[in-house]
Design an enzyme around this catalytic site. Structure first.
Site, PDB file in Angstrom:
ATOM      1  N   LYS A 191      32.697  -1.428   5.983  1.00  0.00           N
ATOM      2  CA  LYS A 191      31.903  -1.789   7.167  1.00  0.00           C
ATOM      3  C   LYS A 191      30.706  -2.623   6.753  1.00  0.00           C
ATOM      4  CE  LYS A 191      28.590   0.089   9.613  1.00  0.00           C
ATOM      5  NZ  LYS A 191      27.906  -1.162  10.030  1.00  0.00           N
ATOM      6  N   GLU A 266      23.594   4.437  -2.917  1.00  0.00           N
ATOM      7  CA  GLU A 266      22.565   3.590  -3.532  1.00  0.00           C
ATOM      8  C   GLU A 266      21.534   3.368  -2.444  1.00  0.00           C
ATOM      9  OE1 GLU A 266      20.205   0.946  -4.280  1.00  0.00           O
ATOM     10  OE2 GLU A 266      21.828  -0.539  -4.136  1.00  0.00           O
ATOM     11  N   CYS A 300      16.221  -3.523  -2.741  1.00  0.00           N
ATOM     12  CA  CYS A 300      15.990  -2.082  -2.949  1.00  0.00           C
ATOM     13  C   CYS A 300      15.246  -1.829  -4.258  1.00  0.00           C
ATOM     14  CB  CYS A 300      17.284  -1.302  -2.872  1.00  0.00           C
ATOM     15  SG  CYS A 300      18.560  -1.988  -3.888  1.00  0.00           S
ATOM     16  N   GLU A 398       8.720   2.785   1.228  1.00  0.00           N
ATOM     17  CA  GLU A 398       9.403   1.510   1.031  1.00  0.00           C
ATOM     18  C   GLU A 398       9.162   0.611   2.255  1.00  0.00           C
ATOM     19  OE1 GLU A 398      13.754   1.484   1.060  1.00  0.00           O
ATOM     20  OE2 GLU A 398      13.692   0.163  -0.676  1.00  0.00           O
TER      21      GLU A 398
HETATM   22  P1  ADP Z   1      18.481  -0.569   7.570  1.00  0.00           P
HETATM   23  O1  ADP Z   1      17.630   0.499   8.150  1.00  0.00           O
HETATM   24  O2  ADP Z   1      17.788  -1.396   6.585  1.00  0.00           O
HETATM   25  O3  ADP Z   1      19.259  -1.395   8.547  1.00  0.00           O
HETATM   26  P2  ADP Z   1      20.573   1.306   7.038  1.00  0.00           P
HETATM   27  O4  ADP Z   1      20.588   2.216   5.876  1.00  0.00           O
HETATM   28  O5  ADP Z   1      20.347   1.934   8.360  1.00  0.00           O
HETATM   29  O6  ADP Z   1      19.552   0.177   6.693  1.00  0.00           O
HETATM   30  O7  ADP Z   1      21.938   0.488   7.116  1.00  0.00           O
HETATM   31  C1  ADP Z   1      22.775   0.210   6.034  1.00  0.00           C
HETATM   32  C2  ADP Z   1      24.206   0.344   6.500  1.00  0.00           C
HETATM   33  O8  ADP Z   1      24.408   1.673   6.966  1.00  0.00           O
HETATM   34  C3  ADP Z   1      24.594  -0.578   7.657  1.00  0.00           C
HETATM   35  O9  ADP Z   1      25.935  -1.024   7.471  1.00  0.00           O
HETATM   36  C4  ADP Z   1      24.504   0.346   8.855  1.00  0.00           C
HETATM   37  O10 ADP Z   1      25.341  -0.038   9.926  1.00  0.00           O
HETATM   38  C5  ADP Z   1      24.978   1.656   8.267  1.00  0.00           C
HETATM   39  N1  ADP Z   1      24.527   2.851   9.008  1.00  0.00           N
HETATM   40  C6  ADP Z   1      23.363   3.022   9.676  1.00  0.00           C
HETATM   41  N2  ADP Z   1      23.300   4.247  10.236  1.00  0.00           N
HETATM   42  C7  ADP Z   1      24.458   4.883   9.907  1.00  0.00           C
HETATM   43  C8  ADP Z   1      24.996   6.188  10.190  1.00  0.00           C
HETATM   44  N3  ADP Z   1      24.327   7.081  10.907  1.00  0.00           N
HETATM   45  N4  ADP Z   1      26.211   6.485   9.688  1.00  0.00           N
HETATM   46  C9  ADP Z   1      26.884   5.600   8.922  1.00  0.00           C
HETATM   47  N5  ADP Z   1      26.437   4.363   8.645  1.00  0.00           N
HETATM   48  C10 ADP Z   1      25.241   3.998   9.117  1.00  0.00           C
END
Ligand code: ADP
Length: 498
Positions: A191, A266, A300, A398
């Site tokens: 994804k 990560e 990161c 961060e």
């Molecule tokens: P940011 O806050 O910088 O956008 P995230 O950690 O939320 O970073 O997002 C990184 C990835 O994790 C993206 O592909 C996002 O769609 C996915 N993501 C965000 N929330 C969830 C969740 N609850 N479950 C699974 N994947 C998630």
């Protein structure tokens, strides 16, 4: 054009046919709900394209495709050498399309085109190529026990792997995950981040062209809370690998617990950079600037906490301020002179500006920057805070933007203690000409990576990952294979009767 492709032309003049569907079973398909996500150019705030967003039922279709491919002889029985040839072809195709792919990531993410082309694309190609070489070098052991028994181990794929990637290096993060997962013979549903889905879809075309059997590699776009969560919770996914924020990683770990899924994470960081007074000051300034300001600060491992020995503090901050002035040119993705493009989204832009306000209200001094840049697009001035105390939020949390804190220390012990005074442990830098000190500090710092007299070195042959709340497991290098293979023990009775 079909309903699942749009013709695009980027501001640099490059044109291509952009897939907009979900890539499942080597075909682009619409989402079952018809729901779409808009991809925005962060420099102009204009929509680039709308792509289909996966629902839980689309995720289920992708997982079923990956499960079927795992059992199909065309993948399951494919010798490692042939798998390596497929991957090498995939790397070649990425290389042949590098200008288009770099254009897409620059447009969608906001990074300068020259950076996408000369940094992100080589990293992507090299990573896939490197892991193509591992495909026929992953094997078990024979273990001597007694003359009556023979034992050996098999290193086998984990199965169907769900991978979730972030938006800061869309293609490179996909390659870090695809390289080892394919080398070990798994199948995958990856994804992409909802902010930057376009380049990964273009990659789907190349997966098919390289000749991967249908279902081995599936790409889904979608919101994290919907598509991402459905992937993590799916009962038929054997493992989840994630790169993103620590908060989201916590959610993922909780969800993965239900089916006791194997996970690799990560996550975030607040990496320290220590500058001792015996260092080459000019080099320390150059690296420490790059270590926080490159990629718009959206890294990161960004060395976002600079700690400078008191004896050289005044000289360091003057030189750092000058470096920002000379190098950090803010502009759009297409201007050759641009060092810093826009932040990826309005949400990130607002978050960073709010951290800058927090820093001011906490009493830190703004040495330079501290404002938005221009009136259109998500541009922020490179910002340097001094007079920062360890208790301040801008020192602890961060920010993920072009914002750095600079503070002072007096002794090596104090420097190490303050560097380690964080919940994170991803990267750390130390600047000194004293060889013994360099190795001593490298050993004492709590982090997954240490850079001696540099920052942000990253290489597909070298393990990458964090300690503490910066992650679980390692990516890249031989260590990256651990995440995607499992050991089976086979005990053979050589004829001894019970
Ligand atoms: P940011 O806050 O910088 O956008 P995230 O950690 O939320 O970073 O997002 C990184 C990835 O994790 C993206 O592909 C996002 O769609 C996915 N993501 C965000 N929330 C969830 C969740 N609850 N479950 C699974 N994947 C998630």
């Amino acid at each position: 054009m079909s309903g699942l492709t749009v013709e695009l032309q980027a501001p640099n003049g490059r044109k291509w046919a952009q897939p907009t569907g979900l890539f499942i079973n080597n075909e682009f398909v619409p989402s079952s709900t018809g729901k779409t996500i808009e991809s925005i150019d962060p420099a102009t705030e204009q929509t680039i394209a709308s792509v289909h967003a996966a629902s839980a039922s689309d995720i289920d279709a992708a997982v079923k495709a990956a499960r079927a491919a795992l059992k199909h002889p065309s993948w399951k029985q494919l010798p490692g050498t042939d798998r390596g040839i497929l991957m090498a072809k995939f790397a070649d195709l990425i290389e042949q399309n590098k200008e288009t792919l770099a254009t897409i990531d620059a447009w969608d993410n906001g990074k300068p085109y020259s950076v996408a082309l000369t940094e992100d694309l080589p990293e992507t190609i090299n990573t896939i190529r490197y892991y193509s070489g591992w495909c026929d070098k992953i094997h078990g052991q024979t273990i001597p026990t007694s003359p009556q028994k023979f034992a050996y181990t098999l290193r086998q794929p984990i199965g169907v792997v769900g991978q979730i990637i972030p938006w800061n290096y869309p293609l490179a993060m996909a390659a870090w995950k695809l390289g080892p997962v394919l080398a070990c013979g798994n199948t995958v549903v990856l994804k992409s981040a909802e902010q930057t889905p376009l380049s990964i879809l273009k990659l789907g075309e190349l997966v098919k062209e390289a000749g991967f059997p249908p279902g081995v590699i599936n790409f889904v776009n979608g919101e994290g809370r919907e598509a991402g969560a459905a992937l993590v919770q799916h009962a038929d996914v054997d493992k989840v690998a994630f790169t993103g924020s620590t908060g989201t990683a916590r959610e993922i770990m909780k969800m993965a617990a239900t089916t006791l899924k194997n996970i690799t994470l990560e996550t975030g960081g607040k990496s320290p950079l220590l500058v001792f007074d015996d260092c080459d000051l000019e080099q320390a300034v150059r690296w420490s600037h790059m270590g926080i300001m490159s990629n718009q600060g959206q890294i990161c491992t960004a060395t976002s906490r600079i700690l400078v020995q008191k004896t050289i503090y005044e000289r360091f901050i003057e030189a750092f301020k000058q470096q920002v002035k000379d190098v950090s040119k803010v502009g759009d993705q297409w201007d050759e002179a641009t060092y810093q493009g826009p932040q990826v989204t309005k949400a990130q832009y607002d978050r960073i500006l709010s951290y800058i306000e927090t820093g001011r209200s906490e009493g830190a001094t703004v040495l330079c920057g501290g404002q938005k840049h221009g009136d259109k697009g998500f541009f922020i001035q490179p910002t340097v805070f001094t007079d920062v105390k360890d208790s301040m939020r801008i020192y602890q949390e961060e920010i993920f933007g072009p914002v750095v804190t600079i503070s002072t220390f007096e002794t090596e012990d104090e420097a190490v203690e303050r560097a380690n005074n964080t919940t994170y442990g991803l990267g750390a830098s130390v600047f000194t000409k004293d060889l013994e000190r360099a190795h001593r500090v490298a050993s004492e710092i709590e982090s997954g990576m240490v850079w001696v007299n540099s920052s942000q070195d990253c290489d597909y042959r070298i393990p990458f990952g964090g300690v503490k709340q910066s992650g679980i497991g390692r990516e890249l290098g031989e260590a990256g294979l651990e995440a995607y293979s499992q050991t089976k023990a086979v005990h053979v009775n050589m004829g001894t009767k019970l």
